[in-house]
Motif scaffolding. Structure first.
Motif, PDB file in Angstrom:
ATOM      1  N   GLU A   1       0.851  -1.181   0.000  1.00  0.00           N
ATOM      2  CA  GLU A   1       0.000   0.000   0.000  1.00  0.00           C
ATOM      3  C   GLU A   1       0.894   1.240   0.000  1.00  0.00           C
ATOM      4  O   GLU A   1       1.958   1.265   0.612  1.00  0.00           O
ATOM      5  CB  GLU A   1      -0.873  -0.020   1.257  1.00  0.00           C
ATOM      6  CG  GLU A   1      -1.875   1.098   1.324  1.00  0.00           C
ATOM      7  CD  GLU A   1      -2.763   0.989   2.543  1.00  0.00           C
ATOM      8  OE1 GLU A   1      -3.159   2.054   3.048  1.00  0.00           O
ATOM      9  OE2 GLU A   1      -3.043  -0.130   2.991  1.00  0.00           O
ATOM     10  N   ASP A   2       0.442   2.262  -0.697  1.00  0.00           N
ATOM     11  CA  ASP A   2       1.226   3.494  -0.799  1.00  0.00           C
ATOM     12  C   ASP A   2       1.168   4.262   0.517  1.00  0.00           C
ATOM     13  O   ASP A   2       0.102   4.673   0.963  1.00  0.00           O
ATOM     14  CB  ASP A   2       0.700   4.349  -1.947  1.00  0.00           C
ATOM     15  CG  ASP A   2       1.689   5.397  -2.383  1.00  0.00           C
ATOM     16  OD1 ASP A   2       2.895   5.208  -2.161  1.00  0.00           O
ATOM     17  OD2 ASP A   2       1.257   6.414  -2.951  1.00  0.00           O
ATOM     18  N   THR A   3       2.319   4.435   1.131  1.00  0.00           N
ATOM     19  CA  THR A   3       2.449   5.172   2.390  1.00  0.00           C
ATOM     20  C   THR A   3       3.646   6.115   2.279  1.00  0.00           C
ATOM     21  O   THR A   3       4.472   5.958   1.374  1.00  0.00           O
ATOM     22  CB  THR A   3       2.691   4.209   3.571  1.00  0.00           C
ATOM     23  OG1 THR A   3       3.956   3.562   3.373  1.00  0.00           O
ATOM     24  CG2 THR A   3       1.582   3.175   3.700  1.00  0.00           C
TER      25      THR A   3
ATOM     26  N   ARG B   1       6.828   4.059   2.257  1.00  0.00           N
ATOM     27  CA  ARG B   1       7.074   3.433   0.958  1.00  0.00           C
ATOM     28  C   ARG B   1       7.608   4.467  -0.035  1.00  0.00           C
ATOM     29  O   ARG B   1       8.549   4.195  -0.786  1.00  0.00           O
ATOM     30  CB  ARG B   1       5.794   2.801   0.424  1.00  0.00           C
ATOM     31  CG  ARG B   1       5.969   2.149  -0.935  1.00  0.00           C
ATOM     32  CD  ARG B   1       4.662   1.451  -1.353  1.00  0.00           C
ATOM     33  NE  ARG B   1       4.749   0.901  -2.670  1.00  0.00           N
ATOM     34  CZ  ARG B   1       4.225   1.477  -3.763  1.00  0.00           C
ATOM     35  NH1 ARG B   1       3.554   2.610  -3.656  1.00  0.00           N
ATOM     36  NH2 ARG B   1       4.346   0.913  -4.928  1.00  0.00           N
ATOM     37  N   GLN B   2       7.029   5.645  -0.061  1.00  0.00           N
ATOM     38  CA  GLN B   2       7.504   6.703  -0.956  1.00  0.00           C
ATOM     39  C   GLN B   2       8.958   7.065  -0.670  1.00  0.00           C
ATOM     40  O   GLN B   2       9.741   7.293  -1.589  1.00  0.00           O
ATOM     41  CB  GLN B   2       6.605   7.941  -0.852  1.00  0.00           C
ATOM     42  CG  GLN B   2       5.255   7.767  -1.496  1.00  0.00           C
ATOM     43  CD  GLN B   2       5.356   7.451  -2.969  1.00  0.00           C
ATOM     44  OE1 GLN B   2       6.129   8.054  -3.712  1.00  0.00           O
ATOM     45  NE2 GLN B   2       4.577   6.466  -3.399  1.00  0.00           N
TER      46      GLN B   2
END
Length: 89
Positions: free
Chosen positions: A19-21, A24-25
């Protein structure tokens, strides 16, 4: 927490399919070669299970994807090493 991820199948799967968090970015930003290779592989990747959508991939599909990414990175690194040796001599 280290910003540069160790090149393992699990870490590739976690980076690409998670999931994009903000975390993660940040990992994407700190691992541009890995992210670029994931993008390249994803363009032509056909899941062994035949699933069309990454959201529906089985674990084996994700592992196959990660193996291709790691192989691509290894090949790129080999090519860069060879070019550096040629420049040295």
């Amino acid at each position: 927490m280290g910003a540069t991820v160790k090149l393992t199948e699990k870490n590739v799967i976690n980076l690409w399919f998670a999931e994009d968090t903000p975390v993660r970015q940040y990992k994407i930003k700190m691992n541009p070669k890995l992210w670029e290779m994931c993008q390249q592989i994803s363009q032509d990747f056909k899941a062994p299970s035949g699933k069309q959508s990454p959201e529906k991939y089985r674990k084996s599909d994700k592992v196959a994807f990660a193996k291709l990414v790691l192989a691509g990175l290894a090949q790129t690194e080999e090519r860069q090493d060879k070019e550096m040796l040629e420049l040295t001599y």
